[in-house]
Enzyme design. Structure first.
Site, PDB file in Angstrom:
ATOM      1  N   ALA A  65      -2.615   2.774  -7.844  1.00 27.41           N
ATOM      2  CA  ALA A  65      -1.773   3.093  -6.691  1.00 27.41           C
ATOM      3  C   ALA A  65      -0.312   2.834  -7.036  1.00 27.41           C
ATOM      4  O   ALA A  65       0.032   1.788  -7.578  1.00 27.41           O
ATOM      5  CB  ALA A  65      -2.184   2.254  -5.484  1.00 27.41           C
ATOM      6  N   SER A  69      -4.671  11.098  -7.760  1.00 28.00           N
ATOM      7  CA  SER A  69      -4.265  12.506  -7.668  1.00 28.00           C
ATOM      8  C   SER A  69      -3.205  12.951  -8.661  1.00 28.00           C
ATOM      9  O   SER A  69      -2.996  14.153  -8.840  1.00 28.00           O
ATOM     10  CB  SER A  69      -3.772  12.802  -6.245  1.00 28.00           C
ATOM     11  OG  SER A  69      -2.747  11.895  -5.881  1.00 28.00           O
ATOM     12  N   VAL A  74       5.605   7.286 -19.641  1.00 28.11           N
ATOM     13  CA  VAL A  74       5.443   8.735 -19.502  1.00 28.11           C
ATOM     14  C   VAL A  74       6.338   9.208 -18.357  1.00 28.11           C
ATOM     15  O   VAL A  74       6.834   8.405 -17.567  1.00 28.11           O
ATOM     16  CB  VAL A  74       3.976   9.137 -19.211  1.00 28.11           C
ATOM     17  CG1 VAL A  74       3.087   8.871 -20.414  1.00 28.11           C
ATOM     18  CG2 VAL A  74       3.451   8.421 -17.973  1.00 28.11           C
ATOM     19  N   VAL A  75       6.511  10.512 -18.266  1.00 30.38           N
ATOM     20  CA  VAL A  75       7.300  11.080 -17.177  1.00 30.38           C
ATOM     21  C   VAL A  75       6.449  11.111 -15.911  1.00 30.38           C
ATOM     22  O   VAL A  75       5.374  11.708 -15.888  1.00 30.38           O
ATOM     23  CB  VAL A  75       7.775  12.502 -17.514  1.00 30.38           C
ATOM     24  CG1 VAL A  75       8.625  13.061 -16.367  1.00 30.38           C
ATOM     25  CG2 VAL A  75       8.583  12.512 -18.809  1.00 30.38           C
ATOM     26  N   TYR A 129      -1.541   8.814 -14.324  1.00 32.55           N
ATOM     27  CA  TYR A 129      -2.588   8.040 -14.974  1.00 32.55           C
ATOM     28  C   TYR A 129      -3.864   7.953 -14.142  1.00 32.55           C
ATOM     29  O   TYR A 129      -4.966   7.932 -14.678  1.00 32.55           O
ATOM     30  CB  TYR A 129      -2.069   6.640 -15.294  1.00 32.55           C
ATOM     31  CG  TYR A 129      -1.250   6.577 -16.565  1.00 32.55           C
ATOM     32  CD1 TYR A 129      -1.739   7.125 -17.744  1.00 32.55           C
ATOM     33  CD2 TYR A 129      -0.001   5.973 -16.593  1.00 32.55           C
ATOM     34  CE1 TYR A 129      -0.995   7.069 -18.916  1.00 32.55           C
ATOM     35  CE2 TYR A 129       0.748   5.909 -17.764  1.00 32.55           C
ATOM     36  CZ  TYR A 129       0.238   6.462 -18.928  1.00 32.55           C
ATOM     37  OH  TYR A 129       0.967   6.405 -20.094  1.00 32.55           O
ATOM     38  N   TYR A 142      12.428  -4.236 -16.194  1.00 30.69           N
ATOM     39  CA  TYR A 142      10.975  -4.329 -16.047  1.00 30.69           C
ATOM     40  C   TYR A 142      10.549  -5.795 -16.063  1.00 30.69           C
ATOM     41  O   TYR A 142      10.517  -6.454 -15.034  1.00 30.69           O
ATOM     42  CB  TYR A 142      10.259  -3.500 -17.117  1.00 30.69           C
ATOM     43  CG  TYR A 142      10.106  -2.050 -16.713  1.00 30.69           C
ATOM     44  CD1 TYR A 142       9.112  -1.663 -15.826  1.00 30.69           C
ATOM     45  CD2 TYR A 142      10.964  -1.074 -17.180  1.00 30.69           C
ATOM     46  CE1 TYR A 142       8.976  -0.349 -15.422  1.00 30.69           C
ATOM     47  CE2 TYR A 142      10.837   0.250 -16.787  1.00 30.69           C
ATOM     48  CZ  TYR A 142       9.839   0.605 -15.904  1.00 30.69           C
ATOM     49  OH  TYR A 142       9.707   1.906 -15.500  1.00 30.69           O
TER      50      TYR A 142
END
Length: 397
Positions: free
Chosen positions: A139, A50, A273-274, A53, A235
């Site tokens: 997800a 939704s 990305v944001v 990505y 990360y």
């Protein structure tokens, strides 16, 4: 009602239905301009379909390859004059645009981690698609209730072994700040792996396979972000990194399972990305603001749809996929260009409150953040009343 953005921390508590729909149409138009995806998928399941990505993958598959799609997501419907979530409006717009072009689209709204939603999804595949030839796992959630134990695990964004001090932007006050992150405990690391590792992806593929709804030759991919030196402490070398390593281990077993029937399983690495998730990470607004500045100057800036459309064309269904030594598909090559990373590192410690808007593209970062919620989209009249009560056809809950 007239809906304006109201931001609290890293969340915009309002969403604009017309803006979300316009954003979806922009992404569809981008895919259409690039022409058909040759030898693309025809029946696609997207888990986490939704926003971001996952939404881009659903759009690229449907409007680039003409695929029938089934999207799984967990979104809040509008109620009592209160707008729904952006993902709700994105999905409603996707359904409208798919229907206008005669494309099959079904959606399931609920907790993708649960057995119940897996079973409902399998029933929907049997009814509407028969089988699927691509499963995209996108997800993203801060917590997961394990379907077998009932235990709720909470992910943690922390370094491992030692504390780390990170520069970042206080986005509310538009000021540079430093955050000290304490190291994760063993339990926090295990919980993060339980939420963000590969177990749920494997459970999905095992359930789909056992139900006979995976086509021969089916492919699956899970999206991830790895980053470079400036982000490695939280990360790859942190608690989330342990989850990413678990994803790398999981994909090997899935690849073996699917390869026996001519299929494949890959982790796909995408650029920063944001997103709502990335905006909550202490260093990411600063990193993204610098990255945008550098990549836009080079003409190489990309968002979700450019990344995922390229992934499908070049790697998932391309003749010469971009594969790294670990077997991952790489769509983040432009971000990791040594010249780009060197410039970001060069500017990193130079940014102050006074030069935030000149040394970085913080303005662009803020604009992208608001676009997540349907604001700042070209062609949308934000002074006009809009109907918040939008329904999603063919929705299974």
């Amino acid at each position: 009602m007239i809906i304006k953005p109201r931001v609290r921390g890293f969340i915009c508590v309002t969403t604009h239905p017309a803006g979300c729909a316009a954003s979806v149409r922009e992404q569809i138009a981008y895919v259409a301009r690039r022409g058909p995806i040759e030898r693309g998928p025809k029946k696609v399941l997207v888990i986490g379909a939704s926003t971001g990505y996952g939404l881009a993958a659903r759009i690229a598959a449907a409007f680039g390859a003409g695929a029938a799609t089934l999207g799984v997501f967990f979104e809040r419907a509008p109620a009592d004059a209160k707008p729904g979530t952006a993902g709700w409006y994105n999905s409603a717009a996707f359904h409208d645009e798919a229907a206008a072009r005669g494309l099959q689209a079904t959606s399931v709204n609920g907790d993708a981690f649960s057995d119940e939603i897996k079973h409902k999804t399998i029933d929907a595949i049997r009814r509407d698609l028969g089988q699927v030839d691509l499963v995209v796992y996108s997800a993203a959630a801060p917590r997961r209730t394990h379907p077998k134990t009932g235990v709720t695990h909470q992910s943690t964004l922390k370094p491992i072994g030692h504390a780390v001090r990170l520069r970042g932007i206080d986005t509310d006050n538009e000021a540079i700040k430093e955050t000290l992150l304490q190291p994760a405990t063993p339990d926090e690391i295990a919980d993060t792996v339980a939420v963000m590792g590969g177990e749920d992806w494997r459970m999905w593929i095992d359930a789909l396979d056992a139900a006979g709804v995976l086509a021969d030759g089916a492919k699956t991919t899970a999206f991830t972000y790895l980053g470079e030196q400036v982000t490695h402490d939280i990360y790859w070398n942190g608690s989330i990194g342990e989850a990413k390593k678990d994803l790398d281990r999981t994909v090997l077993a899935l690849r073996g399972k699917l390869a026996a029937r001519g299929g494949d399983a890959r982790v796909s690495v995408l650029k920063a990305v944001v997103t709502q998730a990335s905006s909550a990470i202490p260093m990411m607004p600063l990193y993204l603001s610098l990255l945008f500045k550098v990549m836009k100057a080079r003409g190489t800036h990309e968002g979700c749809i450019e990344q995922v459309d390229g992934l499908l064309r070049d790697s998932l269904y391309g003749a010469q996929p971009h594969v790294d030594a670990e077997g991952r598909l790489r769509a983040d090559r432009l971000e990791l260009d040594p010249a780009v990373q060197a410039r970001v590192l060069e500017l990193w410690d130079q940014v102050t409150d006074d030069n935030l808007y000149t040394l970085t593209d913080f303005a662009g970062y803020k604009a992208e953040f608001l676009r997540l919620f349907g604001f700042g989209i070209d062609g949308v009249d934000y002074d006009a009343p809009v109907e918040p009560n939008v329904r999603i056809p063919n929705l299974i809950e």
